[in-house]
Design a protein around this motif. Sequence first.
Motif, PDB file in Angstrom:
ATOM      1  N   PHE A  47     104.061 -46.121 -17.347  1.00 44.19           N
ATOM      2  CA  PHE A  47     104.681 -46.309 -18.657  1.00 44.19           C
ATOM      3  C   PHE A  47     104.848 -44.963 -19.363  1.00 44.19           C
ATOM      4  O   PHE A  47     105.868 -44.714 -20.015  1.00 44.19           O
ATOM      5  CB  PHE A  47     103.856 -47.271 -19.507  1.00 44.19           C
ATOM      6  CG  PHE A  47     104.316 -48.702 -19.435  1.00 44.19           C
ATOM      7  CD1 PHE A  47     104.656 -49.407 -20.582  1.00 44.19           C
ATOM      8  CD2 PHE A  47     104.421 -49.344 -18.208  1.00 44.19           C
ATOM      9  CE1 PHE A  47     105.081 -50.720 -20.511  1.00 44.19           C
ATOM     10  CE2 PHE A  47     104.839 -50.658 -18.123  1.00 44.19           C
ATOM     11  CZ  PHE A  47     105.179 -51.354 -19.277  1.00 44.19           C
ATOM     12  N   GLY A  48     103.848 -44.096 -19.251  1.00 45.61           N
ATOM     13  CA  GLY A  48     103.946 -42.778 -19.868  1.00 45.61           C
ATOM     14  C   GLY A  48     105.043 -41.937 -19.247  1.00 45.61           C
ATOM     15  O   GLY A  48     105.812 -41.263 -19.961  1.00 45.61           O
ATOM     16  N   GLU A  49     105.135 -41.959 -17.917  1.00 47.20           N
ATOM     17  CA  GLU A  49     106.153 -41.169 -17.225  1.00 47.20           C
ATOM     18  C   GLU A  49     107.564 -41.626 -17.567  1.00 47.20           C
ATOM     19  O   GLU A  49     108.491 -40.809 -17.661  1.00 47.20           O
ATOM     20  CB  GLU A  49     105.930 -41.277 -15.708  1.00 47.20           C
ATOM     21  CG  GLU A  49     104.665 -40.587 -15.218  1.00 47.20           C
ATOM     22  CD  GLU A  49     104.353 -40.905 -13.761  1.00 47.20           C
ATOM     23  OE1 GLU A  49     103.466 -40.243 -13.190  1.00 47.20           O
ATOM     24  OE2 GLU A  49     105.003 -41.821 -13.183  1.00 47.20           O
ATOM     25  N   ARG A  50     107.742 -42.916 -17.783  1.00 45.75           N
ATOM     26  CA  ARG A  50     109.069 -43.456 -18.061  1.00 45.75           C
ATOM     27  C   ARG A  50     109.371 -43.582 -19.554  1.00 45.75           C
ATOM     28  O   ARG A  50     110.474 -43.973 -19.934  1.00 45.75           O
ATOM     29  CB  ARG A  50     109.238 -44.812 -17.378  1.00 45.75           C
ATOM     30  CG  ARG A  50     109.240 -44.705 -15.853  1.00 45.75           C
ATOM     31  CD  ARG A  50     109.367 -46.049 -15.181  1.00 45.75           C
ATOM     32  NE  ARG A  50     109.491 -45.896 -13.737  1.00 45.75           N
ATOM     33  CZ  ARG A  50     110.633 -45.758 -13.070  1.00 45.75           C
ATOM     34  NH1 ARG A  50     111.785 -45.797 -13.747  1.00 45.75           N
ATOM     35  NH2 ARG A  50     110.665 -45.603 -11.775  1.00 45.75           N
ATOM     36  N   SER A  81     100.688 -50.321  -5.303  1.00 48.94           N
ATOM     37  CA  SER A  81     101.850 -49.859  -4.538  1.00 48.94           C
ATOM     38  C   SER A  81     103.022 -49.473  -5.434  1.00 48.94           C
ATOM     39  O   SER A  81     103.990 -48.857  -4.966  1.00 48.94           O
ATOM     40  CB  SER A  81     102.304 -50.950  -3.566  1.00 48.94           C
ATOM     41  OG  SER A  81     102.840 -52.065  -4.272  1.00 48.94           O
ATOM     42  N   GLY A  82     102.964 -49.844  -6.716  1.00 48.47           N
ATOM     43  CA  GLY A  82     104.064 -49.568  -7.624  1.00 48.47           C
ATOM     44  C   GLY A  82     105.158 -50.620  -7.598  1.00 48.47           C
ATOM     45  O   GLY A  82     106.185 -50.474  -8.277  1.00 48.47           O
ATOM     46  N   GLU A  83     104.942 -51.701  -6.838  1.00 47.60           N
ATOM     47  CA  GLU A  83     105.945 -52.777  -6.800  1.00 47.60           C
ATOM     48  C   GLU A  83     106.121 -53.405  -8.175  1.00 47.60           C
ATOM     49  O   GLU A  83     107.238 -53.786  -8.560  1.00 47.60           O
ATOM     50  CB  GLU A  83     105.525 -53.854  -5.807  1.00 47.60           C
ATOM     51  CG  GLU A  83     105.560 -53.475  -4.349  1.00 47.60           C
ATOM     52  CD  GLU A  83     105.056 -54.609  -3.485  1.00 47.60           C
ATOM     53  OE1 GLU A  83     105.861 -55.519  -3.170  1.00 47.60           O
ATOM     54  OE2 GLU A  83     103.863 -54.606  -3.129  1.00 47.60           O
ATOM     55  N   ILE A  84     105.014 -53.574  -8.890  1.00 48.18           N
ATOM     56  CA  ILE A  84     105.095 -54.140 -10.243  1.00 48.18           C
ATOM     57  C   ILE A  84     104.583 -53.122 -11.242  1.00 48.18           C
ATOM     58  O   ILE A  84     103.728 -52.270 -10.931  1.00 48.18           O
ATOM     59  CB  ILE A  84     104.303 -55.461 -10.367  1.00 48.18           C
ATOM     60  CG1 ILE A  84     102.807 -55.262 -10.053  1.00 48.18           C
ATOM     61  CG2 ILE A  84     104.918 -56.536  -9.489  1.00 48.18           C
ATOM     62  CD1 ILE A  84     101.941 -56.462 -10.372  1.00 48.18           C
ATOM     63  N   TRP A  85     105.124 -53.200 -12.457  1.00 40.86           N
ATOM     64  CA  TRP A  85     104.726 -52.298 -13.526  1.00 40.86           C
ATOM     65  C   TRP A  85     103.865 -53.001 -14.574  1.00 40.86           C
ATOM     66  O   TRP A  85     103.086 -52.354 -15.258  1.00 40.86           O
ATOM     67  CB  TRP A  85     105.965 -51.722 -14.210  1.00 40.86           C
ATOM     68  CG  TRP A  85     106.862 -50.952 -13.304  1.00 40.86           C
ATOM     69  CD1 TRP A  85     106.553 -50.470 -12.057  1.00 40.86           C
ATOM     70  CD2 TRP A  85     108.228 -50.586 -13.555  1.00 40.86           C
ATOM     71  NE1 TRP A  85     107.637 -49.812 -11.524  1.00 40.86           N
ATOM     72  CE2 TRP A  85     108.678 -49.863 -12.425  1.00 40.86           C
ATOM     73  CE3 TRP A  85     109.100 -50.781 -14.618  1.00 40.86           C
ATOM     74  CZ2 TRP A  85     109.978 -49.340 -12.338  1.00 40.86           C
ATOM     75  CZ3 TRP A  85     110.379 -50.267 -14.540  1.00 40.86           C
ATOM     76  CH2 TRP A  85     110.825 -49.546 -13.415  1.00 40.86           C
ATOM     77  N   LEU A  86     104.044 -54.298 -14.681  1.00 46.18           N
ATOM     78  CA  LEU A  86     103.250 -55.062 -15.640  1.00 46.18           C
ATOM     79  C   LEU A  86     103.132 -56.501 -15.148  1.00 46.18           C
ATOM     80  O   LEU A  86     103.888 -56.938 -14.272  1.00 46.18           O
ATOM     81  CB  LEU A  86     103.812 -55.009 -17.051  1.00 46.18           C
ATOM     82  CG  LEU A  86     105.153 -55.663 -17.390  1.00 46.18           C
ATOM     83  CD1 LEU A  86     105.335 -55.714 -18.918  1.00 46.18           C
ATOM     84  CD2 LEU A  86     106.326 -54.894 -16.799  1.00 46.18           C
ATOM     85  N   ALA A  87     102.145 -57.214 -15.708  1.00 42.80           N
ATOM     86  CA  ALA A  87     101.874 -58.572 -15.258  1.00 42.80           C
ATOM     87  C   ALA A  87     101.119 -59.324 -16.331  1.00 42.80           C
ATOM     88  O   ALA A  87     100.449 -58.718 -17.181  1.00 42.80           O
ATOM     89  CB  ALA A  87     101.051 -58.559 -13.966  1.00 42.80           C
TER      90      ALA A  87
END
Length: 346
Positions: free
Chosen positions: A139-142, A221-227
């Motif tokens: 989230f910080g990077e984006r 793995s980075g497949e999901i960003w939030l859940a």
Amino acid sequence: MLRAIQGFFTATAAALVLAASPASAEQRLTVAGYGGSYEQIMRTSVIPAFERENNVRIDYLTGNSSDNLARMQAQRGNQTVGVAVLDDGPMVQAVSLGLCGKLPDAIRDGVYPIAVLGDDHAVGTGFGFTGIAYNTKLFGERGFPAPTSWMDLARPEYRQRIAIPGIDNTYGVHTLAMMARIHGGSDSDIAPGLKVMRQQINPNVLAYESSPGKMSEMFQSGEIWLAVWGSSRVAAMQQAGFPLAIARPKEGAVVLMTAGCAIADSPEPALADRFLAYLVSPKVQEIFATQYGAGPTNRSTKLPPDVASRVIYGEDQVRTLIGLDWNVVNRNRADWTRQWQRQVER
């Protein structure tokens, strides 16, 4: 002499009978509860002290809430389990099925009112909540803002980057209930929630995933960003060093309690009540707050600041928690499941 010998053997036989009698046998109690990190804490930090202090043996039976509830139903009239620890929803169902005994007054009076379940037949042993878990590093990077609302799950930038547990999981039930509530529905009127899930949330969902292990893998793995996930699950990943945080949506975070009850007609009812009281004692509540991320339900529990900052703690925070009407939910859950499968998770 013969009489003396006969008397000796009679006395010896009597002593052996007494030694083998149930009164002198070690008391045993079977506790049914979660596996994983919860089981590890129980076996290493909770059960041994209770065994020493009470000169008893605890047998720990591992299973998820649905499995243990089914086990208790199957054993009705011949229970081997003395204490069960389930999620709050299945626990209310267990009470409605007559599987739980009445809480002792000392247990009921020591916890927050929201932690007394099933008309005084079960007690919350730890507070968690369902919120929105997110990868803080990503989230910080984006440059994404931290989630603040349940409807952030519909933001277009998260397309195919969200995971939500299925309706078979308590987190999935919480998601549907909150979507209904904030769009004019209720626990009795779930239609608005189904519509929002189908039309606005579903395009962003990569997977409806109920397995904690698989959810962790998808974050890593980075497949999901939030859940949609629980505070204790997030706490476990934080302790492992993963950059995960959980947001409490402004519309409310839904309370998710671990809950315990002494099983009705169990073999050792007094011992079962004693162990249940032990689970909500300040000492054990601090252990689960520190190691499991569960907020204490006992109002007398004192936590060090670093632990208190990570869990639901104190009157003010407990007051903000939202609880579902589990009697309504359990009564309609089969119908919810059918509609979810037809309209959402297709």
